[in-house]
Design an enzyme around this catalytic site. Structure first.
Site, short mmCIF file in Angstrom:
data_model
loop_
_atom_site.label_atom_id
_atom_site.label_comp_id
_atom_site.label_asym_id
_atom_site.label_seq_id
_atom_site.Cartn_x
_atom_site.Cartn_y
_atom_site.Cartn_z
N SER A 103 0.83 -1.20 0.00
CA SER A 103 0.00 0.00 0.00
C SER A 103 0.87 1.26 0.00
O SER A 103 1.59 1.52 -0.98
CB SER A 103 -0.96 -0.04 1.20
OG SER A 103 -1.95 0.95 1.08
N ASP A 126 -0.12 -4.20 -3.77
CA ASP A 126 -1.30 -3.33 -3.80
C ASP A 126 -0.92 -1.87 -3.54
O ASP A 126 -1.45 -1.22 -2.64
CB ASP A 126 -2.33 -3.80 -2.79
CG ASP A 126 -3.75 -3.79 -3.36
OD1 ASP A 126 -3.89 -3.62 -4.59
OD2 ASP A 126 -4.70 -3.97 -2.59
N HIS A 185 -7.69 -5.57 -0.02
CA HIS A 185 -6.47 -4.84 0.32
C HIS A 185 -5.75 -5.45 1.52
O HIS A 185 -4.52 -5.56 1.53
CB HIS A 185 -6.81 -3.37 0.59
CG HIS A 185 -5.62 -2.47 0.63
ND1 HIS A 185 -4.68 -2.42 -0.38
CD2 HIS A 185 -5.22 -1.56 1.56
CE1 HIS A 185 -3.75 -1.53 -0.08
NE2 HIS A 185 -4.04 -1.00 1.08
#
Length: 351
Positions: free
Chosen positions: A197, A220, A275
């Site tokens: 992330s 991600d 996620h």
């Protein structure tokens, strides 16, 4: 000025070895509650009761397993609201295949909680998670953070350069592990950077800041905080391993800008994942926690970890010139498999 990390490394087997706590301090439960914008009064104690006693299935301070030529090194950057232990599953998986993995805890106010030790012996100062200040544009706030994070990744590499060369590195934490055993045990010609992330885009930026990073694996990645002027400056290949539910067409388009400049940059998507599937939260049982942290997709978390690690291993073998036979999984890099699609198919499904 310091650096905070948990090191995952291959170690010798030992009966009755101590296993480390997954949540190292109760203060982190309060930080997770704050990040989730839930009441500390009830959420922090609930987290402490439900997951506070969870232990990572690893040997704490285990005897370092020697290896001629040293282990390749991965610097790992956590996501927004996370901290150094929340990716123990993927970090330990990579360590089990013969990597030293340094999981950082960033001090840019993006961790749900962290602390540092001041000059006074034993005194700790906690750094809370900070939201975007009212009236300030999020991009400028997050862009400053991502640059600090990338610089911390570079500083971590400098730390291992010192340790590997045999320099005495002070560690203010009280523990039994002797850093000198790492002398000549890390192969500094084979270094990668990885993250999830916010940590994923941190890894991309670290490639710009430090030539010694030979490639990056971005789980991600949240591409928003990276300024457009830097895209042409990314010199090395990146493997983007995305989940099905987080990315947007705009974010994928930014990744494709990098892949258009470097044919070795790959983008794949793991179907049935969300996620948080790439964090340890995916392995926690209980509907309540899964609902609070959005941790569960339809894909079995062990299958998801297997796909993620195998794709990463194939990519790392290719770009770190490793002798291991990881290339049996190269088809994952091309998006071939029942649970994986390449970026082109994923983009079409979102247009």
């Amino acid at each position: 000025q310091g650096l905070f990390l948990r090191l995952f490394y291959p170690c010798l087997p030992r009966e009755g070895a101590e296993r480390p706590l997954w949540i190292p301090r109760s203060e982190y439960c309060g930080g997770l509650a704050d990040f989730a914008q839930l009441s500390r009064r009830w959420c922090a104690p609930l987290l402490n009761v439900t997951i506070g006693s969870c232990r990572v299935p690893l040997s704490w301070n285990g005897a370092f397993k020697p290896r001629g030529g040293g282990y390749p090194l991965i610097i790992f950057s956590h996501g927004l609201g996370a901290f150094r232990t929340l990716y123990s599953s993927v970090c330990s998986e990579l360590a089990s295949w013969g990597f030293a993995v340094a999981a950082l805890e960033h001090r840019d106010h993006s961790a749900s909680a962290t602390y540092f030790c001041t000059g006074e012996a034993g005194r700790e100062e906690w750094i809370p998670y900070r939201r975007v200040p009212q009236g300030q544009k999020e991009f400028y706030f997050r862009n400053k953070q991502v640059h600090q994070r990338a610089e911390e990744c570079v500083r971590a590499l400098r730390l291992f350069e010192d340790i590997t060369s045999g320099k005495s590195v002070p560690n203010v934490l009280h523990q039994d592990f002797d850093l000198s055993v790492l002398k000549d045990s890390i192969d500094l010609t084979k270094v990668a950077v990885m993250g999830h992330s916010f940590g994923g885009v941190t890894a991309v930026l670290a490639l710009v800041k430090e030539p010694s990073f030979r490639c990056a694996v971005a789980l991600d990645a949240w591409m928003f905080p990276l300024e457009n002027a830097l895209y042409p400056e990314v010199p090395k290949p990146v493997l983007f391993i995305n989940t099905e539910k987080f990315q947007t067409p705009e974010s994928i388009a930014k990744m494709k800008r990098l892949s258009s400049r470097n044919s070795q940059t790959k983008i794949i998507t793991i179907l049935g994942s969300v996620h948080q599937s790439q964090t340890d939260f995916a392995f926690l049982t209980g509907k309540l926690l899964s609902r609070v942290f959005g941790a569960r997709g339809t894909l079995d978390p062990y299958k998801g970890l297997d796909i993620t690690s195998r794709a990463a291993l194939a990519f790392l073998q290719r770009h770190l010139n490793l002798p291991e036979e990881f290339d049996q999984w190269d088809n994952l890099l091309e998006g071939i498999g029942d649970s994986v699609v390449p970026e082109a198919a994923f983009c079409r499904s979102n247009l």
